[in-house]
Design a protein around this motif. Structure first.
Motif, PDB file in Angstrom:
ATOM      1  N   GLN A  54      28.182  96.338-100.209  1.00 59.34           N
ATOM      2  CA  GLN A  54      28.527  95.133-100.881  1.00 59.34           C
ATOM      3  C   GLN A  54      28.546  94.041 -99.548  1.00 59.34           C
ATOM      4  O   GLN A  54      28.536  92.574 -99.887  1.00 59.34           O
ATOM      5  CB  GLN A  54      29.840  94.842-101.580  1.00 59.34           C
ATOM      6  N   GLY A  55      28.952  94.212 -98.581  1.00 59.65           N
ATOM      7  CA  GLY A  55      29.304  93.296 -97.486  1.00 59.65           C
ATOM      8  C   GLY A  55      28.012  93.178 -96.464  1.00 59.65           C
ATOM      9  O   GLY A  55      28.091  92.668 -95.532  1.00 59.65           O
ATOM     10  N   ILE A  58      27.137  89.683 -95.808  1.00 60.02           N
ATOM     11  CA  ILE A  58      28.203  88.580 -95.548  1.00 60.02           C
ATOM     12  C   ILE A  58      28.638  88.613 -94.381  1.00 60.02           C
ATOM     13  O   ILE A  58      28.501  89.660 -93.476  1.00 60.02           O
ATOM     14  CB  ILE A  58      29.491  89.081 -96.504  1.00 60.02           C
ATOM     15  N   GLY A  64      32.162  91.281 -93.403  1.00 58.22           N
ATOM     16  CA  GLY A  64      30.804  91.644 -94.003  1.00 58.22           C
ATOM     17  C   GLY A  64      30.119  92.310 -92.713  1.00 58.22           C
ATOM     18  O   GLY A  64      30.712  92.273 -91.716  1.00 58.22           O
ATOM     19  N   PRO A 113      36.297  88.931 -98.407  1.00 59.93           N
ATOM     20  CA  PRO A 113      36.599  90.163 -97.836  1.00 59.93           C
ATOM     21  C   PRO A 113      36.792  91.154 -98.785  1.00 59.93           C
ATOM     22  O   PRO A 113      36.394  92.267 -98.837  1.00 59.93           O
ATOM     23  CB  PRO A 113      37.930  89.879 -97.096  1.00 59.93           C
ATOM     24  N   ALA A 116      33.386  92.110 -99.953  1.00 54.93           N
ATOM     25  CA  ALA A 116      32.730  93.078 -98.930  1.00 54.93           C
ATOM     26  C   ALA A 116      33.333  94.392 -98.949  1.00 54.93           C
ATOM     27  O   ALA A 116      32.467  95.114 -98.711  1.00 54.93           O
ATOM     28  CB  ALA A 116      32.877  92.273 -97.434  1.00 54.93           C
ATOM     29  N   SER A 117      34.662  94.573 -99.337  1.00 53.10           N
ATOM     30  CA  SER A 117      34.999  95.824 -99.337  1.00 53.10           C
ATOM     31  C   SER A 117      34.774  96.694-100.659  1.00 53.10           C
ATOM     32  O   SER A 117      35.112  97.937-100.662  1.00 53.10           O
ATOM     33  CB  SER A 117      36.539  95.646 -98.877  1.00 53.10           C
TER      34      SER A 117
END
Length: 371
Positions: A54-55, A58, A64, A113, A116-117
């Motif tokens: 997902q990150g 980023i 990311g 954030p 990203a996590s």
């Protein structure tokens, strides 16, 4: 200029493919698409915490890995190949890109954030019941000032709208189209699941009644941001379509080798050979378009708008044609619910229409290059 993938990018592809082979086989896809959320929370968490998917694109300052759109495209291609059921496209390609393009550092720090996590599932709500993909389609109103805004209106075809806990909404203020962040559980927000042809990608209708929202970026400058995000989304979808097209080509060729008719494999018949050859040509051409789009998106260069429309139009048609030919080559078994061919066919059809069909994008391309 070298368009070959680096060793690191090839390694990323290999890692993501083996992960998806184990986590998103056909059985898992069929299981997830029948559920209300439409994805496996454990796999989603694993993608965020262990894989960092997902990150991936980023920037590091927002939690990311700071990779480019090329790496993101590789991941999307593999997800398209596996028909992964997850809110990845809506969260990473639509919502995260909107935040990154908005120029609003406070919003980036607040939301990126979590994306990203893997904690935050996000989406972008901009299409309305009119079904238009351009600026004229946004009629929803926003009233307020400063950090206190209220939204009223309806958004349709919102990808993963039911499960998103952050919704970025495009609405009109007195100054023009603006972007707003809405909490997934906000007051006055009603979510309704839509029945879709492609069950592997959930869509929702979202109704807002004086729903509280926070302004993202500058009021009245939302369409400039959205226009870029839609180009990035078109490139991301083209990469996903290429992954699916390659998969159905592989399925068709494999079946043509093992299916015996009149005492010999059907792949030895001229009609089947021609079908496979045509598919190969279209899939390879689609790859060229998608990969060039990924490079333009990574560089954010002036070619991105025209290349995005070109890639979306070509890859949509190539993918849909490949899925249809795959069913033909499989014959009777290809038409059954038990065979995965129809899952790719439905994904190809819905992807063809998402963000504008090939005719819309060819018209857009003509405008963008001044024809």
């Amino acid at each position: 200029m070298n368009f070959a993938f680096t060793d690191e990018q090839d390694e990323l592809r290999k890692t993501v493919r083996s992960f998806l082979d184990s986590k998103s086989p056909e059985t898992a896809v069929r299981e997830q698409m029948e559920t209300e959320p439409g994805f496996d929370q454990a796999v989603w968490s694993q993608m965020g915490e262990q894989m960092g998917l997902q990150g991936l694109a980023i920037p590091e300052e927002f939690g990311g890995s700071g990779y480019t759109y090329v790496e993101l495209g590789i991941v999307l291609e593999e997800m398209g190949r596996a028909l992964l059921c997850a809110p990845y496209f809506s969260t990473v390609v639509l919502a995260a890109n909107t935040l990154l393009q908005s120029g609003d550092d406070a919003a980036k720090k607040a939301y990126l954030p979590g994306i990203a996590s893997g904690e935050t599932i996000a989406t972008l709500a901009f299409t309305e019941p009119s079904g238009k993909w351009d600026e004229s389609g946004i009629t929803m109103t926003a009233t307020g000032a400063g950090s206190d805004w209220k939204l009223s209106g309806t958004k349709m075809f919102v990808l993963d709208g039911n499960t998103a806990n952050l919704i970025i909404v495009a609405a009109k203020t007195d100054k023009g189209v603006s972007l707003f962040a809405v909490d997934g559980g906000a007051a006055g927000l009603t979510k309704t699941s839509l029945s879709t042809m492609d069950q592997t990608r959930k869509q929702s209708k979202l109704e807002f009644a004086d729903t509280p929202a926070k302004l993202i970026g500058t009021e009245g400058e939302g369409w400039a941001v959205l226009s870029t995000v839609l180009d990035l989304a078109a490139v991301g979808l083209a990469a996903e379509q290429v992954g699916g097209a390659q998969k159905v080509l592989d399925m068709a060729v494999e079946y043509a080798k093992v299916r015996v008719q009149f005492g010999r494999p059907i792949g030895s018949f001229q009609a089947i050979k021609h079908k496979c050859a045509d598919m190969l040509l279209e899939v390879e051409s689609a790859k060229s378009a998608a990969y060039y789009g990924m490079w333009c998106a990574a560089e954010m260069n002036d070619e991105l708008p025209s290349v995005a429309s070109l890639a979306k139009a070509y890859c949509s048609e190539a993918y849909f044609h490949a899925t249809a030919e795959n069913i033909q080559i499989h014959g009777g078994i290809g038409f059954t619910w038990e065979h995965p061919a129809h899952l790719y066919f439905k994904r190809a059809k819905s992807s063809e229409l998402l963000f504008g069909d090939p005719t819309y994008h060819r018209e857009l391309l003509a405008q963008r290059i001044g024809i």
